[in-house]
Design a protein around this motif. Structure first.
Motif, short mmCIF file in Angstrom:
data_model
loop_
_atom_site.label_atom_id
_atom_site.label_comp_id
_atom_site.label_asym_id
_atom_site.label_seq_id
_atom_site.Cartn_x
_atom_site.Cartn_y
_atom_site.Cartn_z
N GLY A 62 79.19 27.56 -49.95
CA GLY A 62 79.77 28.43 -50.94
C GLY A 62 81.06 27.94 -51.69
O GLY A 62 81.59 28.73 -52.56
N GLY A 63 81.38 26.72 -51.27
CA GLY A 63 82.68 26.43 -52.03
C GLY A 63 82.76 25.72 -53.33
O GLY A 63 83.59 25.93 -53.89
N GLY A 64 81.53 25.29 -53.65
CA GLY A 64 81.61 24.49 -54.81
C GLY A 64 81.92 23.16 -54.78
O GLY A 64 82.18 22.54 -53.56
N PRO A 90 70.35 31.48 -57.63
CA PRO A 90 69.52 31.20 -56.73
C PRO A 90 69.75 29.68 -56.03
O PRO A 90 69.37 29.15 -54.95
N TYR A 91 70.76 29.08 -56.52
CA TYR A 91 71.09 27.60 -56.21
C TYR A 91 72.49 27.07 -56.12
O TYR A 91 72.87 26.36 -55.28
N ILE A 92 73.38 27.90 -56.76
CA ILE A 92 74.76 27.71 -56.63
C ILE A 92 75.59 28.82 -56.35
O ILE A 92 76.87 29.02 -56.68
N SER A 93 75.08 29.89 -55.96
CA SER A 93 75.86 31.08 -55.48
C SER A 93 76.67 30.67 -54.19
O SER A 93 76.58 29.84 -53.58
N PRO A 94 77.81 31.59 -53.97
CA PRO A 94 78.71 31.61 -52.78
C PRO A 94 77.76 31.31 -51.51
O PRO A 94 78.45 30.86 -50.47
N SER A 95 76.67 31.78 -51.34
CA SER A 95 76.00 31.98 -50.15
C SER A 95 74.82 30.42 -50.00
O SER A 95 74.11 30.30 -49.11
N ASN A 96 75.04 29.55 -51.39
CA ASN A 96 74.14 28.51 -51.20
C ASN A 96 74.66 27.07 -50.70
O ASN A 96 76.21 27.27 -50.59
#
Length: 482
Positions: A62-64, A90-96
């Motif tokens: 989730g950091g980017g 669905p792909y770059i959320s904080p939980s991805n």
């Protein structure tokens, strides 16, 4: 290509070269720890841009993607996040999972293209993410996440052939028994989608792939699959990307586990005098991923012998314009001349510098002290050469030794370092696991008084299981940076 005024100012500010110190706590020009893991470096109009996973303290996902710039590969300015997580995506959320990001400039589109391993927290998607930006620093706009040619994709790498400009993706296709290959696949001309599989490294069960190119050869480097635990990185060689590729070989001294690092990227520095090839590895700390270190080292490549080796240097000076690098010479202080306190003692060790190693370093009561150390009065790097035999196991360590079946792995011992008896300022030294008889080094930047009357005292700090510092062979004190 257009560059911002801030980069031009940076160029003037870092005209003076700084040392590269593998395994140190690297800080940016604002004084913050550099946080850019498992990424890549591109060069654009004389400026290097470093992209990597931004690790949030206390979590894995989730950091980017962070971005830094430099003109000397040693002094880095932060430009924040190039790719930010998006709530609800669905792909770059904080939980991805956003892992191993790589950026390349697309001549066809006039944009910078970022690709990465895109996944959910359970690693059930196994996709490749794609985003674009108008400038190296971004921000990058998410485009899509796809399965490469309908396949799985886990660890991700990227390579651009400097002779024809063609870009390729490297990716392992999962941990399941039927997915233990590494694919080398070409992109289309625009670098917007994968084109065709050029080669497949079958069933070696490897990950963290990268390729370095010389005038005559291609060398692919990959690590074994041991999670965040380091292992012996291997290399393959070929005359062309389509192969045939050689059998793999280990690129660093056996049991150093590639100096406690994992392959991530390789960089070719074509200078006016010579070409230097750099191994850009990650020294993961599974106890604290966000402050994992970086192991950037020159590679010694001999095309005639078809060999590649990663060379260790505590401290070196790289001139990115000429391509020359020079190891910095330091002054050694061996354990033979140190004094011990409490239960610390000198022990016979036929692999140590003088046949003696310092052991029993525990807490503040059992310490060792090096005397007569020459200082400059300014910050200077000190390398601590040590042996950490945690692979032998401890009775109070759950699961036993990491080299046993089911064993746990702490990856480090932690020592306290005190200069000239000043206990109000205690430095912390992290010493990774080595092996029986394997001496490695770890750096710490210290400020010593000018002259030769300095002392350095080493004790032990808790790593969660015990208060023991690693066994010490010697310290090497380097001159202050220019």
């Amino acid at each position: 290509m257009w560059l911002s005024g801030s980069v031009l100012l940076l160029s003037a500010a870092v005209a003076q070269a700084k040392y590269i110190v593998p395994g140190a706590r690297w800080r940016d020009t604002d004084g913050n720890l550099v946080n850019a893991h498992a990424g890549n470096v591109i060069q654009d109009n004389g400026t290097f841009w470093w992209f990597g996973e931004y690790k949030v303290e206390g979590q894995e996902e989730g950091g980017g993607v962070s971005v830094y710039s430099s003109t000397d590969l040693a002094t880095w300015a932060s430009h924040g996040l190039a790719l930010e997580p998006v709530e609800g995506s669905p792909y770059i959320s904080p939980s991805n999972i956003i892992q191993r990001p790589k950026v390349v400039y697309s001549e066809s589109t006039g944009k910078y293209h970022m690709w990465w391993h895109a996944d959910n927290s359970s690693y059930g998607l196994l996709l490749q993410g794609f985003a674009t930006a108008d400038t190296p620093a971004g921000p990058y706009s998410f485009v899509n996440a796809t399965a490469p040619l309908g396949n799985w994709s886990q660890d991700f790498g990227m390579f651009t052939d400097y002779k024809d400009g063609r870009t390729y993706a490297l990716y392992s296709n999962g941990d399941r028994a039927e997915g233990r290959d590494v694919y080398l696949t070409s992109y289309n001309k625009e670098v917007t989608a994968l084109d065709e599989v050029v080669h497949r490294f079958d069933k070696f069960d490897l990950e963290a792939p990268t390729i370095i190119q010389t005038e005559r050869s291609y060398y692919a480097l990959m690590s074994h699959k041991t999670g965040y635990r380091p292992n012996n990185v291997v290399a393959f060689r070929a005359d062309s990307l389509s192969g045939p590729w050689s059998q793999p070989w280990i690129v660093a001294p056996l049991n150093t586990r590639t100096y406690n690092s994992q392959s991530g990227f390789t960089l070719r520095i074509k200078g006016s005098k010579k070409t230097t090839y750099l191994y850009l590895g990650d020294q993961w700390d599974s106890n604290s991923l966000w402050e994992s270190r970086y192991i950037w080292l020159p590679m010694n490549i001999h095309d005639n012998r078809r060999t590649l080796e990663v060379e260790w240097h505590d401290v070196y000076d790289l001139n990115v314009k000429t391509g020359d690098f020079k190891p910095v010479k330091g002054r050694e202080y061996t354990s033979k001349d140190a004094t011990t306190n409490g239960n610390a003692f000198k022990q016979e060790a036929n692999f140590a510098s003088d046949g003696v190693i310092l052991t029993g370093i525990e807490g503040n009561d059992s310490t060792v002290t090096f005397h007569g150390i020459e200082g400059t009065g300014k910050p200077q790097w000190v390398s601590f050469y040590y042996q950490n035999t945690d692979d032998m196991g401890f009775g109070d360590q759950p699961g036993g030794s990491p080299d046993r079946i089911g064993g746990s792995w702490q990856l480090r011992r932690i020592s306290s370092v005190v200069v000239n008896g000043n206990t109000e300022k205690v430095e912390t030294l992290y010493q990774r696991d080595t092996h029986k008889g394997i001496i490695l080094s770890t750096p710490l930047q210290l400020t010593l008084n000018k002259g030769s009357k300095n002392t350095i005292t080493v004790g032990g700090l808790s790593n969660g299981f015990h208060y023991k510092g690693a066994d010490l062979d010697k310290i090497v004190v380097y001159p202050s940076e220019k």
